[in-house]
Design a protein around this motif. Structure first.
Motif, PDB file in Angstrom:
ATOM      1  N   ASP A 281      -8.643  -1.075   8.052  1.00 20.63           N
ATOM      2  CA  ASP A 281      -8.500   0.216   8.723  1.00 20.63           C
ATOM      3  C   ASP A 281      -7.374   1.074   8.156  1.00 20.63           C
ATOM      4  O   ASP A 281      -7.321   2.275   8.417  1.00 20.63           O
ATOM      5  CB  ASP A 281      -8.226   0.001  10.215  1.00 20.63           C
ATOM      6  N   GLY A 282      -6.461   0.457   7.444  1.00 21.61           N
ATOM      7  CA  GLY A 282      -5.332   1.189   6.876  1.00 21.61           C
ATOM      8  C   GLY A 282      -4.767   0.411   5.702  1.00 21.61           C
ATOM      9  O   GLY A 282      -5.093  -0.764   5.492  1.00 21.61           O
ATOM     10  N   LEU A 283      -3.893   1.066   4.939  1.00 22.80           N
ATOM     11  CA  LEU A 283      -3.394   0.459   3.700  1.00 22.80           C
ATOM     12  C   LEU A 283      -1.972   0.904   3.447  1.00 22.80           C
ATOM     13  O   LEU A 283      -1.661   2.107   3.465  1.00 22.80           O
ATOM     14  CB  LEU A 283      -4.294   0.879   2.528  1.00 22.80           C
ATOM     15  N   LEU A 284      -1.093  -0.063   3.222  1.00 22.78           N
ATOM     16  CA  LEU A 284       0.258   0.189   2.729  1.00 22.78           C
ATOM     17  C   LEU A 284       0.258  -0.131   1.247  1.00 22.78           C
ATOM     18  O   LEU A 284      -0.067  -1.260   0.848  1.00 22.78           O
ATOM     19  CB  LEU A 284       1.275  -0.686   3.460  1.00 22.78           C
ATOM     20  N   THR A 285       0.615   0.824   0.420  1.00 22.94           N
ATOM     21  CA  THR A 285       0.488   0.644  -1.021  1.00 22.94           C
ATOM     22  C   THR A 285       1.537   1.465  -1.744  1.00 22.94           C
ATOM     23  O   THR A 285       2.169   2.353  -1.156  1.00 22.94           O
ATOM     24  CB  THR A 285      -0.929   1.059  -1.483  1.00 22.94           C
ATOM     25  N   ALA A 300     -11.655   4.710  -0.744  1.00 19.76           N
ATOM     26  CA  ALA A 300     -12.599   3.978   0.097  1.00 19.76           C
ATOM     27  C   ALA A 300     -12.002   3.702   1.469  1.00 19.76           C
ATOM     28  O   ALA A 300     -12.703   3.710   2.484  1.00 19.76           O
ATOM     29  CB  ALA A 300     -12.988   2.663  -0.576  1.00 19.76           C
ATOM     30  N   VAL A 301     -10.697   3.450   1.524  1.00 16.50           N
ATOM     31  CA  VAL A 301     -10.030   3.152   2.794  1.00 16.50           C
ATOM     32  C   VAL A 301      -9.747   4.424   3.590  1.00 16.50           C
ATOM     33  O   VAL A 301     -10.015   4.496   4.791  1.00 16.50           O
ATOM     34  CB  VAL A 301      -8.718   2.383   2.551  1.00 16.50           C
ATOM     35  N   ALA A 302      -9.194   5.432   2.918  1.00 15.53           N
ATOM     36  CA  ALA A 302      -8.671   6.601   3.632  1.00 15.53           C
ATOM     37  C   ALA A 302      -9.480   7.870   3.431  1.00 15.53           C
ATOM     38  O   ALA A 302      -9.254   8.856   4.145  1.00 15.53           O
ATOM     39  CB  ALA A 302      -7.231   6.851   3.197  1.00 15.53           C
ATOM     40  N   GLY A 305     -10.067  12.975   0.447  1.00 17.62           N
ATOM     41  CA  GLY A 305      -9.242  14.097   0.865  1.00 17.62           C
ATOM     42  C   GLY A 305      -7.849  13.685   1.274  1.00 17.62           C
ATOM     43  O   GLY A 305      -6.855  14.311   0.864  1.00 17.62           O
ATOM     44  N   LEU A 306      -7.729  12.617   2.057  1.00 19.13           N
ATOM     45  CA  LEU A 306      -6.422  12.157   2.494  1.00 19.13           C
ATOM     46  C   LEU A 306      -5.615  11.611   1.324  1.00 19.13           C
ATOM     47  O   LEU A 306      -4.398  11.820   1.248  1.00 19.13           O
ATOM     48  CB  LEU A 306      -6.571  11.093   3.579  1.00 19.13           C
ATOM     49  N   VAL A 307      -6.274  10.928   0.397  1.00 20.57           N
ATOM     50  CA  VAL A 307      -5.559  10.426  -0.780  1.00 20.57           C
ATOM     51  C   VAL A 307      -5.012  11.594  -1.593  1.00 20.57           C
ATOM     52  O   VAL A 307      -3.850  11.596  -2.018  1.00 20.57           O
ATOM     53  CB  VAL A 307      -6.478   9.532  -1.638  1.00 20.57           C
ATOM     54  N   SER A 308      -5.828  12.611  -1.820  1.00 17.43           N
ATOM     55  CA  SER A 308      -5.377  13.787  -2.574  1.00 17.43           C
ATOM     56  C   SER A 308      -4.206  14.467  -1.881  1.00 17.43           C
ATOM     57  O   SER A 308      -3.208  14.834  -2.518  1.00 17.43           O
ATOM     58  CB  SER A 308      -6.523  14.779  -2.734  1.00 17.43           C
ATOM     59  N   THR A 309      -4.311  14.630  -0.566  1.00 21.20           N
ATOM     60  CA  THR A 309      -3.240  15.280   0.185  1.00 21.20           C
ATOM     61  C   THR A 309      -1.954  14.478   0.125  1.00 21.20           C
ATOM     62  O   THR A 309      -0.857  15.030  -0.058  1.00 21.20           O
ATOM     63  CB  THR A 309      -3.668  15.464   1.653  1.00 21.20           C
ATOM     64  N   SER A 310      -2.058  13.156   0.246  1.00 19.94           N
ATOM     65  CA  SER A 310      -0.858  12.320   0.235  1.00 19.94           C
ATOM     66  C   SER A 310      -0.191  12.341  -1.136  1.00 19.94           C
ATOM     67  O   SER A 310       1.043  12.389  -1.227  1.00 19.94           O
ATOM     68  CB  SER A 310      -1.193  10.894   0.660  1.00 19.94           C
ATOM     69  N   LEU A 330      -1.346   4.691   4.466  1.00 21.22           N
ATOM     70  CA  LEU A 330      -2.537   5.509   4.690  1.00 21.22           C
ATOM     71  C   LEU A 330      -3.227   5.036   5.962  1.00 21.22           C
ATOM     72  O   LEU A 330      -3.685   3.889   6.043  1.00 21.22           O
ATOM     73  CB  LEU A 330      -3.491   5.388   3.500  1.00 21.22           C
ATOM     74  N   LEU A 331      -3.286   5.910   6.955  1.00 20.60           N
ATOM     75  CA  LEU A 331      -3.905   5.591   8.242  1.00 20.60           C
ATOM     76  C   LEU A 331      -4.899   6.688   8.600  1.00 20.60           C
ATOM     77  O   LEU A 331      -4.605   7.872   8.432  1.00 20.60           O
ATOM     78  CB  LEU A 331      -2.845   5.484   9.345  1.00 20.60           C
ATOM     79  N   SER A 332      -6.038   6.300   9.129  1.00 19.18           N
ATOM     80  CA  SER A 332      -7.052   7.294   9.449  1.00 19.18           C
ATOM     81  C   SER A 332      -6.887   7.884  10.848  1.00 19.18           C
ATOM     82  O   SER A 332      -7.413   8.950  11.130  1.00 19.18           O
ATOM     83  CB  SER A 332      -8.454   6.670   9.326  1.00 19.18           C
ATOM     84  N   GLU A 333      -6.134   7.200  11.730  1.00 24.15           N
ATOM     85  CA  GLU A 333      -6.012   7.667  13.102  1.00 24.15           C
ATOM     86  C   GLU A 333      -5.097   8.880  13.200  1.00 24.15           C
ATOM     87  O   GLU A 333      -4.166   9.050  12.425  1.00 24.15           O
ATOM     88  CB  GLU A 333      -5.464   6.562  14.013  1.00 24.15           C
ATOM     89  N   HIS A 334      -5.368   9.711  14.234  1.00 23.40           N
ATOM     90  CA  HIS A 334      -4.504  10.866  14.515  1.00 23.40           C
ATOM     91  C   HIS A 334      -3.328  10.504  15.402  1.00 23.40           C
ATOM     92  O   HIS A 334      -2.389  11.290  15.542  1.00 23.40           O
ATOM     93  CB  HIS A 334      -5.322  11.970  15.201  1.00 23.40           C
ATOM     94  N   ASP A 335      -3.377   9.325  16.038  1.00 20.94           N
ATOM     95  CA  ASP A 335      -2.405   9.041  17.087  1.00 20.94           C
ATOM     96  C   ASP A 335      -1.290   8.116  16.621  1.00 20.94           C
ATOM     97  O   ASP A 335      -0.790   7.312  17.385  1.00 20.94           O
ATOM     98  CB  ASP A 335      -3.111   8.428  18.300  1.00 20.94           C
TER      99      ASP A 335
END
Length: 339
Positions: A281-285, A300-302, A305-310, A330-335
């Protein structure tokens, strides 16, 4: 698949040229970019226990780094990458730099049948090319590779790390099973204190093993099998976790190979956005080079779009790249909770 992050440029000043401790920064005080669909938060790694939440599961790689670079008697260097199921090895012959300097690139003149005599009486014979101009299937004159490397090898390093560092600089706090050519570096910022704080906060920590081969500096180079093991205890923790957060791309590869179940063997799984992920569900890298195959796994994990933004945020804020650098959660949740 090439992600949208493939064409960025990393300035030399953002390459981590030495361990953070050499800059006066403790392991657990490297920077951490927390990337979610709603925001990118600039924090320190030691904030991790306050960012995650009770019921989360961190899965870590307990593979220990081998001193996998050995000089040849004719002035080159052999990088020992990966033991194969048939007992042969994947190796990378490299051009040596000047005395004390890192290697300068693959030995592209190597040919099948070429034998390299090594210090201590060992030798490596190239059998067949595995990837064009870089990795070779090779036969060794000795059986106990970890023992040989412990006596005659040194940690693999590349041109962005100008001086040598002891093997301890390339080990994580989780390292217990020697076998990786290069450090599973996403786990490097962890300390005993951070692990204790995580557990106290209700975050579980569970192990897998995946012995990493040499990093690929080549775009689109085909992946190679790596040995892994997912223990039954980790599989049970995965099944009951609210979120599974992999510490490193190696953990993603192991967990996605088994679908979160227990198992071991050699994996040749390639995780891409087209395949997606089913367990993680998430990745520390860490932060990866342009065109590295790792970027597809991150996407694939995030999501691309989120990878590009990060990555855009990391470049703009001056995060450091490579094994001694900063990390990206990298986390997909908003909370995600604020620090």
């Amino acid at each position: 698949m090439v992600t949208a992050t493939a064409d960025f440029v990393v300035p030399d000043e953002l390459l981590a040229h030495e361990p953070p401790e050499a800059r006066g920064v403790p392991r657990d005080a490297v920077r951490m970019l927390v990337s979610t669909p709603s925001a990118q938060r600039h924090q320190l790694f030691r904030d991790l226990p306050t960012v995650l939440r009770p019921g989360d599961l961190l899965v870590v790689n307990t593979s220990a780094t081998l001193p996998a670079a050995v000089p040849t008697l004719d002035g080159h260097v052999i990088h020992f990458s990966t033991c194969r199921a048939d007992g042969t090895w994947l190796v990378e012959p490299r051009l040596a730099g000047r005395a004390g300097a890192p290697t300068v690139g693959p030995l592209d003149t190597a040919v099948a049948g070429q034998r390299f005599a090594l210090r201590g009486g060992g030798s490596v014979t190239l059998l067949s090319p595995y990837s064009q101009g870089r990795l070779w299937v090779a036969a060794l004159s000795f059986d106990d590779v970890p023992g040989y490397l412990s006596r005659h090898g040194s940690p693999i390093r590349y041109s962005y790390v100008p001086r040598s560092w002891p093997l301890s600089a390339y080990q994580t706090v989780f390292a217990t099973e020697p076998g990786s050519a290069e450090m599973p570096s996403a786990g490097r910022p962890f300390t005993d204190r951070i692990v204790t704080r995580l557990v106290s906060a209700g975050v579980q920590v569970a192990p897998i093993v995946l012995h990493t081969g040499v990093a690929s500096a080549e775009g689109h180079e085909r992946p190679y099998p790596e040995w892994f093991s997912v223990p039954a205890s980790t599989a049970r923790a995965v099944a009951s976790a609210q979120r599974v957060i992999a510490v490193g791309t190696t953990v993603v590869r192991a967990l996605e190979t088994t679908g979160g179940a227990a198992g071991s063997g050699w994996t040749d799984l390639v995780v891409t956005p087209e395949r997606g992920v089913r367990v993680v569900d998430g990745l520390l890298t860490g932060f990866h080079e342009p065109h590295a195959s790792h970027l597809d796994l991150l996407a694939a994990v995030a999501g691309p779009g989120l990878v590009s933004t990060s990555y855009a945020a990391a470049l703009a804020a001056g995060y450091r790249w490579h094994e001694f650098g900063d990390v990206n959660l990298l986390l997909s949740e908003h909370d995600v909770r604020e620090v």
